[in-house]
Design an enzyme around this catalytic site. Structure first.
Site: not given
Ligand code: KIV
Length: 272
Positions: A52-53, A91, A121, A123, A190
């Site tokens: 999602d960057s 993401d 993925k 978070e 991270e």
């Protein structure tokens, strides 16, 4: 680099587990579109992360929070179409898995069914363990992501290294174990101290993929725009610039503008 016939087979989740067991490092990069994914796939990257960057490096947002499910499906589809060898992980964007478990399952399923990803993925640690468990239960592999989690930028008060103090480090250890126990197939670490990442990597049987987490992780991930020098806005300490693609692009565009202005392009060889 020419890939041998066996190396051309699709990377799988069991492959990643076997690589960890053998001590073979896992190379991961982000991609958001067909041409970048094709180049890194042909180069032999193990895993492509449709991060999602994309919101920061492609759409120009200040953070990843505005990225939507539809945008992630679109970018994942483009990447999955060109990746013949790499495992494709997509993401789950902010608000696609936080509201309730049914919505989390539906959105994880979309990334597989509509996007063509092989895994998703998300978070978080202990507090998303139940979400990971419910997605894994429908046979969608999940990669965890703890430490400096960009979707928590407001709670963290910016993009800060996490786990420097003992209490925070212990919480991250508990988070890593909760994610693994919930059935995640790998975990991104991270922005945490290298020593802590080394400890987590030694304690987990699933592979750890580090970004700003030192060399003792089982693999590394970076954002493609960062390593190619395409993102000039900021450059965190953990990024190594492996090429200056901005310079090459600018040179090409300068030459194009000059040739159009002076009338030397198109030449006879480009005309009918
Ligand atoms: O969105 C992303 O690109 C990521 C990686 C940097 C780990 O989550």
């Amino acid at each position: 680099m020419t890939l041998s016939k066996s190396a051309k087979k699709r990377r799988t989740i069991p492959d990643l587990l076997a690589m960890k067991a053998k001590g073979e490092k896992i190379a991961v990069l982000t991609a958001y579109d067909y041409p970048f994914a094709r180049i890194m796939d042909q180069a032999g990257i193990d895993v492509i992360l449709v991060g999602d960057s994309v919101g920061s490096v492609v759409a120009g947002y200040d953070n990843t929070l505005p990225v939507t499910m539809d945008e992630m499906v679109y970018h994942t589809r483009a990447v999955a179409r060109s990746a013949a060898h790499a495992l494709v992980v997509a993401d789950m964007p902010f608000m696609s898995y936080q509201v309730d478990l049914a919505e989390a399952r539906r959105n994880a399923g979309r990334l597989i069914k509509e996007g063509g990803a092989h895994a998703v993925k998300l978070e978080g640690g202990v507090h998303v363990a139940e979400t990971i468990r419910t997605i894994v239960a429908m046979d969608v592999p999940v990669v965890g992501h703890i430490g400096l989690t960009p979707q928590s930028v407001h709670r963290m008060g910016g993009y800060r290294v996490q786990g420097r103090e003992e209490a925070q480090a212990n919480q991250l250890l508990a988070d890593a174990k909760a994610v693994a126990d919930a059935g995640a197939c790998a975990i991104v670490l991270e922005g945490i101290p290298a020593k802590l990442a080394g400890r987590i990597s030694a304690e987990l049987t699933i592979p750890t993929i580090g970004i700003g987490a030192g060399v003792d992780c089982d693999g590394q991930v970076l954002v493609i725009h960062d390593i190619l020098g395409l993102c000039e806005k900021y450059s965190p300490k953990f990024v190594k610039r492996f090429a200056d693609v901005s310079g090459t692009i600018r040179q090409g565009i300068d030459d194009y503008i000059r040739e159009v202005k002076e009338g030397s392009f198109p030449g006879p060889e480009h005309s009918f």
